[in-house]
Design a protein around this motif. Structure first.
Motif, PDB file in Angstrom:
ATOM      1  N   ALA A 355     -11.383   2.491   3.271  1.00 50.43           N
ATOM      2  CA  ALA A 355     -12.090   2.598   1.994  1.00 50.43           C
ATOM      3  C   ALA A 355     -11.667   3.874   1.259  1.00 50.43           C
ATOM      4  CB  ALA A 355     -13.594   2.572   2.224  1.00 50.43           C
ATOM      5  N   ALA A 356     -11.548   4.978   2.006  1.00 51.46           N
ATOM      6  CA  ALA A 356     -11.117   6.233   1.397  1.00 51.46           C
ATOM      7  C   ALA A 356      -9.702   6.126   0.854  1.00 51.46           C
ATOM      8  CB  ALA A 356     -11.223   7.369   2.416  1.00 51.46           C
ATOM      9  N   ALA A 357      -8.833   5.436   1.586  1.00 53.51           N
ATOM     10  CA  ALA A 357      -7.451   5.273   1.125  1.00 53.51           C
ATOM     11  C   ALA A 357      -7.396   4.461  -0.163  1.00 53.51           C
ATOM     12  CB  ALA A 357      -6.620   4.589   2.219  1.00 53.51           C
ATOM     13  N   ARG A 358      -8.243   3.454  -0.285  1.00 56.26           N
ATOM     14  CA  ARG A 358      -8.282   2.647  -1.503  1.00 56.26           C
ATOM     15  C   ARG A 358      -8.749   3.478  -2.689  1.00 56.26           C
ATOM     16  NH1 ARG A 358     -10.611  -1.119   1.957  1.00 56.26           N
ATOM     17  NH2 ARG A 358     -12.673  -0.726   1.094  1.00 56.26           N
ATOM     18  N   ARG A 359      -9.698   4.378  -2.427  1.00 53.03           N
ATOM     19  CA  ARG A 359     -10.216   5.227  -3.514  1.00 53.03           C
ATOM     20  C   ARG A 359      -9.251   6.352  -3.849  1.00 53.03           C
ATOM     21  NH1 ARG A 359     -14.862   5.006  -0.207  1.00 53.03           N
ATOM     22  NH2 ARG A 359     -14.455   7.159   0.421  1.00 53.03           N
ATOM     23  N   GLY A 360      -8.280   6.579  -2.978  1.00 54.25           N
ATOM     24  CA  GLY A 360      -7.346   7.675  -3.206  1.00 54.25           C
ATOM     25  C   GLY A 360      -7.869   9.020  -2.774  1.00 54.25           C
ATOM     26  N   ASP A 361      -8.869   9.020  -1.864  1.00 49.23           N
ATOM     27  CA  ASP A 361      -9.446  10.281  -1.385  1.00 49.23           C
ATOM     28  C   ASP A 361      -8.426  11.041  -0.529  1.00 49.23           C
ATOM     29  OD1 ASP A 361     -11.605   9.300  -2.640  1.00 49.23           O
ATOM     30  OD2 ASP A 361     -12.851   9.004  -0.848  1.00 49.23           O
TER      31      ASP A 361
END
Length: 361
Positions: A355-361
């Motif tokens: 999920a973090a990777a999708r948000r670009g975190d």
């Protein structure tokens, strides 16, 4: 066969020490040899469907085979398994949820469809019935029934994705054009130069003989350059006089991306115009004469040349985004009951990481 058994044995040793402790909700009963009871350790229940230790080990082995991993030591194998297990768990849960949705839709694999698939595999790989069965049972260590179930699961996942995702996304030519205009930097072709060379080989040396040979090479280079400046075609002179590998191609070098050229060559070209012939330069290989044959400025590729790739790439991005959202909905609606808390932590950390990777975190 031996490698698969070794991997399976190594994977089994990674099971929690209390493999057979507590047989209530933590374990399910499987039939085994007459008079024997074999307890299968359940890791998680997904809407009531169990995912077991054997399921995990099978999935890990499949991933190791996919990556063509050959571990040299048990320690190395353990490290690799620790690396792949988060993805294996996440994929297992996601696949189970989509297979369950496929069953809700009433999808199934008919005998005719399965036979068509088997025939296709045999035809594509030049196998007969016995060879195919051997490949499945011995190489893949699956029964035909297990293989059929795997094929059916794969089919149901594809059908669910078709209905829930692919049928709901699109990419029009207008959208592709807008994407192209907004992202021209992605489609830039770098600046290039095309050169021709004449190289007269000369070795380094300090003795009288070496100096004489060097002078003779310089004289030949001067003759070659004089012929070109006198109007002869550079390519013709290169074919006749050059010692470089490029001589058979008239001394042609390139097109070469500017960033791939040495600073020495770039400095030489900076003072030259297209078509110009440079001075004789001493290099480690000998005396070199360059002609600045052509150049192209950095520019975006024409839209028509990249249209299909834009359509495919952007469509695929949308597909993955839609798939992530859909799987998130399935997870939210599902009853996922973890028996192994350690593996639950690994799974949940992996979902958060994705999920973090999708948000670009």
């Amino acid at each position: 066969m031996q490698m698969s058994n070794a991997l399976r044995h190594s994977l089994a040793t990674l099971a929690v020490a209390a493999l057979f402790s507590g047989i209530a909700d933590a374990q399910g009963l499987k039939s085994g040899r007459p008079g024997a009871q074999v307890f299968e350790r359940i890791i998680v229940k997904i809407n009531g469907d169990p995912f077991t230790q054997t399921d995990l080990e099978d999935a890990q082995i499949t991933e190791l085979r996919t990556r063509n991993v050959i571990a040299q030591t048990d320690a190395e194998l353990r490290a690799i398994i620790a690396e792949i297990t988060p993805d294996v768990l996440a994929e297992a849960v996601d696949t189970a949820l989509m297979v369950q949705r496929g069953r809700d839709y009433g999808f199934s694999l008919s005998d005719e469809q399965f036979q068509e698939i088997l025939t296709g595999i045999k035809d594509d790989n030049g196998l007969n019935d016995e060879q195919l069965e051997s490949a499945i049972i011995q190489d893949q260590q699956m029964t035909m029934l297990e293989f059929r179930q795997a094929v059916e699961d794969q089919m149901m996942v594809g059908q669910v994705q078709q209905i829930e995702i692919l049928n709901k996304i699109s990419m029009t030519d207008t959208e592709a054009r807008v994407y192209y205009d907004d992202n021209l930097d992605e489609f830039m072709q770098p600046a290039t130069v095309t050169l021709r060379e004449i190289l007269i080989a000369a070795a380094d040396g300090t003795g009288a003989l070496a100096q004489a040979q060097d002078q003779a090479a310089l004289t030949r280079a001067e003759q070659a350059r004089a012929r070109v400046l006198g109007g002869e075609d550079f390519a013709d002179v290169a074919r006749e006089m050059s010692d470089a590998v490029s001589k058979d191609n008239g001394g042609l070098l390139g097109p070469i991306v500017n960033s791939d050229l040495s600073q020495v060559i770039l400095d030489r070209l900076e003072t030259m115009e297209v078509g110009a012939v440079g001075e004789i330069e001493r290099t480690p290989a000998g005396y070199q004469i360059l002609q600045f044959a052509d150049e192209t400025a950095a520019a975006p590729q024409p839209y028509d040349d990249v249209r299909n790739s834009i359509m495919e790439n952007v469509f695929d991005e949308r597909r993955l985004e839609a798939l992530d959202r859909y799987l998130g909905t399935l997870r939210d609606d599902a009853i996922i009951e973890w028996v192994d808390e350690d593996l639950q932590g690994i799974y949940e950390a992996q979902i958060r990481s994705r999920a973090a990777a999708r948000r670009g975190d």
